[in-house]
Write a protein that holds these residues in place. Structure first.
Motif, short mmCIF file in Angstrom:
data_model
loop_
_atom_site.label_atom_id
_atom_site.label_comp_id
_atom_site.label_asym_id
_atom_site.label_seq_id
_atom_site.Cartn_x
_atom_site.Cartn_y
_atom_site.Cartn_z
N GLU A 1 0.78 -1.24 -0.08
CA GLU A 1 0.02 0.02 0.06
C GLU A 1 0.80 1.23 0.04
O GLU A 1 1.74 1.44 0.73
CB GLU A 1 -0.82 0.00 1.25
CG GLU A 1 -0.15 0.22 2.37
CD GLU A 1 0.32 -1.14 3.18
OE1 GLU A 1 0.27 -2.07 2.32
OE2 GLU A 1 0.79 -1.08 4.40
N HIS B 1 -8.07 -5.21 1.01
CA HIS B 1 -7.04 -5.08 2.18
C HIS B 1 -6.15 -3.86 1.97
O HIS B 1 -6.02 -2.95 2.67
CB HIS B 1 -6.25 -6.40 2.42
CG HIS B 1 -5.36 -6.14 3.48
ND1 HIS B 1 -5.48 -6.44 4.74
CD2 HIS B 1 -4.06 -5.71 3.48
CE1 HIS B 1 -4.43 -6.05 5.37
NE2 HIS B 1 -3.55 -5.75 4.86
N GLU B 2 -5.54 -4.07 0.55
CA GLU B 2 -4.50 -2.66 0.44
C GLU B 2 -5.18 -1.35 0.26
O GLU B 2 -4.53 -0.43 0.64
CB GLU B 2 -3.86 -3.11 -0.93
CG GLU B 2 -3.09 -4.49 -0.89
CD GLU B 2 -2.13 -4.61 0.35
OE1 GLU B 2 -1.73 -3.67 0.91
OE2 GLU B 2 -2.07 -5.83 1.05
N HIS C 1 -5.77 0.33 3.52
CA HIS C 1 -4.50 0.96 4.31
C HIS C 1 -4.55 2.47 3.97
O HIS C 1 -3.83 3.12 4.58
CB HIS C 1 -3.26 0.37 3.65
CG HIS C 1 -2.88 -0.92 4.31
ND1 HIS C 1 -2.81 -1.01 5.84
CD2 HIS C 1 -2.64 -2.17 4.09
CE1 HIS C 1 -2.33 -2.07 6.31
NE2 HIS C 1 -2.26 -2.86 5.30
N GLU D 1 -2.22 -2.98 10.39
CA GLU D 1 -2.62 -4.42 9.86
C GLU D 1 -3.62 -4.81 10.38
O GLU D 1 -4.57 -5.30 9.94
CB GLU D 1 -1.41 -5.29 9.83
CG GLU D 1 -0.28 -4.85 9.08
CD GLU D 1 -0.43 -4.50 7.49
OE1 GLU D 1 -1.40 -5.06 7.07
OE2 GLU D 1 0.35 -4.23 6.89
N ASN E 1 -6.88 -2.82 9.69
CA ASN E 1 -7.42 -3.25 8.51
C ASN E 1 -7.73 -4.61 8.14
O ASN E 1 -8.73 -4.85 7.46
CB ASN E 1 -6.11 -2.77 7.35
CG ASN E 1 -6.58 -2.63 5.95
OD1 ASN E 1 -7.63 -2.35 5.67
ND2 ASN E 1 -5.48 -2.99 5.32
N TYR F 1 -2.20 -9.14 12.57
CA TYR F 1 -3.48 -9.19 11.64
C TYR F 1 -4.31 -9.66 12.47
O TYR F 1 -5.53 -9.15 12.79
CB TYR F 1 -3.08 -10.01 10.34
CG TYR F 1 -2.08 -9.22 9.38
CD1 TYR F 1 -0.70 -9.07 9.81
CD2 TYR F 1 -2.44 -8.80 8.13
CE1 TYR F 1 0.43 -8.59 8.79
CE2 TYR F 1 -1.54 -8.14 7.44
CZ TYR F 1 -0.05 -8.09 7.51
OH TYR F 1 0.67 -7.47 6.69
ZN LIG Z 1 -1.67 -4.85 5.16
#
Ligand SMILES: [Zn+2]
Length: 716
Positions: A362, A392-393, A396, A415, A418, A479
């Motif tokens: 990202e 996901h990206e 960010h 992370e 997100n 995560y």
């Molecule tokens: Zn990530």
């Protein structure tokens, strides 16, 4: 749309002061610019080198004079086997191995201030995180005179860089270039009080295997010159394109209010353009639903249009629509829930085959996804991998890019936040399953739960990215465990309160640099309750949550027998008589049952939960088990806090619950609605009472689910 205007020092100070107070408009329009970069870079695609010049303006937002500047020279992580990145990663990251001699480096040829003084000659390499004197990723530059508070310094630099062969985020693969972390970049100067700092100073960490980035907001203008055949994508909006007499093209990109600038080039990119329309792509009921959820006006949740560019590998052209849809749905749901995406562009890069290491990254308004021709066809076209990476990206942009927390020190804030947000968007748009084929279903949240185990208790979530006990524990904690923790918090607060917590946190810290403590404060404020015990247990300390039903029995209550009273008045009831009375009561249906349930906490984490008791005949009863005595509040009051029928405090590692009632217990289940997503073992949450009164583990149909998870994990 977003313009950066020149500012005098007093106006700048006023702007800093404004940024520190809550403005009437909840979502700030723009960032306070701290570091602006005006750069010219030329790519030599044969030599894989960059020749760069930069003009940097840095503004001192601290109340004290600052006498030195600290820079990141990230590309030196790839310089040799002695860098901290290389030592920690062993030349391997996210499953990729460094190609033979794929070294990369960056060298600052000169750095001059406005009066032309050469500053590079006094610069030194620093290694604030470890004792590795060979690491060349942090560069300290003493200044001839300090930058006063509210003042600024203008620098002119020349640098050259050799890109590494891609295996970790950045570099080249044949004629594909993903150019990230490529220029000398100022670290963040943190005044006292910022992110809990006792004294002001530079926050500048080395490039580690697992850590990512932390940077200032500012305005970027970058001129990229390279041969005409290249298709180029970058952070921000393209404002100019010039054909040069030497057969090269110069592409100019500009963007304000961002923390970084990355770009990509390849002659093979298929450029797919599309527009996200705030009018067309969001239905009126979706705006209305969001406004109601967040308690905001329709105007406050209104989005704006975004030009979406997907740079695709031609062999994956068939996946174009999937990328576009994922990008637009992300702009929509992240925008609705957390606040309008403020930039006019978004570029999604599909990395070349063989350059997978540059995927899944990202940068502001610029993300790299990742796919494979395997996902072109059935059954793998049903695997939502390109979608999940894109969402996901994109996420960010919110967690780390706009809310610019420190990825080095608090990786859970980007992370993990997100992962939580991505999971919610994926569920909303695509349903709960990441894949459904051959009767196997794989869910994102369920995969996170499947990784959770007692082996994970040794690290705390809030740990610097390179401080975890293992690579896999960095990944799990940053995560999945954060996702499970935020899901658990959502269950405890309710979806509406949680949505408002996340929205408020984003609004208040958009274009700023919050710490974990800032999030805790917002959560407590919005929820209106003390959440310290929750965050202390789940984020600040190691340990797991594992509640179990250790015993569940139900026996008939017998008529009493024996000698009752004393002396003359003593009366004996024989066992025969007592049994006769029991039988009479049985016939009349009046016998009662004594139910005993023992619950235990196998882990250290103590959260409120509930116990569901199911009786013969279908009757059920739910008891809320509060994690502590509520001082000055009756049990009834405490129950009102946590809704269900009855409540009891559960203090200590175990508790016995005894009840007498008209029905035999059939099953006892802790956390029957699966609210505590961080529970490491759900198999011990329930017990069934056998007809003879013995307790048995209550697996139910769950083994099917676990088998699916197992199959999913071994890669089926
Ligand atoms: Zn990530």
């Amino acid at each position: 749309m977003l313009r950066a205007a020149g500012r005098s020092a007093p106006a700048l100070l006023a702007l800093f002061a404004l940024a520190g107070t809550a403005a009437a408009d909840l979502l700030p329009d723009r960032a306070v610019p701290v570091a602006d970069y005006d750069m010219k870079v030329r790519l030599d695609p044969e030599a894989k080198t960059l020749d760069g010049r930069q003009k940097i303006v840095w503004r001192n937002a601290a109340p004290e004079p600052v006498g030195e500047l600290w820079f990141h020279l990230y590309l030196n992580a790839f310089k040799n086997t002695q860098s901290t990145f290389f030592r920690e990663s062993g030349g391997q990251l996210r499953g990729d191995r460094m190609p033979e001699d794929g070294w990369g480096w960056i060298s600052v040829k000169s750095l001059r201030d406005a009066s032309g003084r050469e500053l590079a000659k006094d610069a030194t390499f620093e290694h604030p995180d470890d004792d590795n004197a060979d690491d060349r990723t942090v560069w300290r530059v003493p200044l001839p005179e300090p930058v006063p508070p509210g003042g600024e310094i203008v620098l002119e630099a020349a640098f050259e860089a050799k890109l590494p062969r891609i295996f970790a985020r950045t570099g080249y693969f044949r004629d594909y270039f993903l150019v990230g972390q490529w220029f000398p970049k100022l670290a963040v100067y943190e005044p006292a009080g910022m992110r809990g700092r006792p004294t002001g100073g530079w926050n500048c960490h080395q490039f580690h295997a697992h850590s990512e980035f932390y940077a200032n907001f500012g305005r970027y203008r970058v001129e990229i010159t390279l041969p005409q055949k290249f298709v180029v994508g970058a952070t921000g909006k393209r404002t100019e394109r010039r054909e040069n007499p030497d057969g090269t093209t110069t592409h100019v990109f500009e963007q304000a209010d961002v923390i970084d600038f990355a770009w990509t080039a390849s002659p093979r990119f298929l450029e797919v353009k599309s527009t996200f329309s705030a009018e067309r792509d969001v239905a009126p009921p979706e705006y209305a639903e969001t406004a109601a959820l967040l308690g905001r006006s329709l105007d406050e949740v209104r989005l704006s249009d975004v030009e979406v560019t997907v740079l695709l590998q031609p062999e994956r052209a068939v996946q174009a629509d999937r990328y576009v849809k994922a990008a637009k749905e992300s702009i929509k749901w992240f925008g609705l829930w957390y606040g309008r995406y403020p930039y006019p562009t978004l570029t999604v890069v599909d990395p070349a085959f063989g350059a997978g290491g540059s995927g899944g990254m990202e940068y502001p308004t610029f993300i790299t996804a990742g796919s494979s021709v395997l996902f072109n066809r059935w059954p793998l076209d049903r695997m939502l991998a390109p979608e999940a990476v894109t969402v996901h990206e994109f996420g960010h942009q919110y967690w780390q890019s706009m809310v610019a927390s420190n990825e080095f020190e608090e990786s859970w804030l980007d992370e993990g936040f997100n992962s939580y947000s991505t999971g919610k968007v994926m569920e909303r748009v695509y349903g709960p399953w990441m894949m459904q084929a051959f009767g196997v279903r794989l869910g994102g949240l369920e995969s996170a739960r499947a990784q959770n185990s007692v082996d994970r208790m040794f690290d705390r979530i809030r740990t610097s990215a390179w401080g975890f006990s293992s690579s896999s524990n960095y990944g799990f904690n940053s995560y999945s465990r954060t996702e499970l923790t935020l899901r658990t918090l959502e269950a405890l607060l309710g979806p509406e309160t949680m949505a408002r917590v996340m929205r408020t946190y984003h609004e208040r810290y958009r274009f700023r640099h919050p710490s974990s403590d800032d999030f805790y404060a917002v959560a407590a404020e919005v929820a209106g309750k003390d959440l310290r015990p929750f965050f202390e247990q789940t984020v600040e300390r190691p340990g797991v949550l594992d509640d179990e039903v250790a015993q569940a029995t139900s026996e008939r209550v017998r008529e009493p027998s024996g000698v009752f009273g004393e002396g003359e008045g003593a009366k004996t009831v024989s066992m025969v008589e007592a049994r006769k009375k029991d039988r009479e009561k049985d016939k009349a249906g009046g016998r009662s049952w004594r139910t005993t349930v023992v619950v235990r906490r196998r882990g250290e984490v103590v959260l409120p939960t509930s116990l569901k008791l199911e009786y013969e005949g279908g009757e059920t009863q739910t008891i809320t088990l509060l994690e502590r005595e509520y001082e000055g509040a009756s049990v009834e009051k405490a129950a009102a806090l946590a809704e269900p029928k009855a409540a009891e405090p559960w203090v200590g590692r175990w508790k016995r619950i005894e009840l007498v009632g008209p029905h035999r217990l059939v099953a006892a289940t802790l956390d029957p609605e699966d609210r505590l997503a961080i529970d490491v073992n759900r198999l011990n949450n329930a017990r069934r009472v056998e007809p003879d009164g013995r307790a048995a583990a209550h697996w139910g149909a769950r083994w099917v689910f676990w088998l699916q998870q197992l199959l999913a994990m071994v890669g089926l």
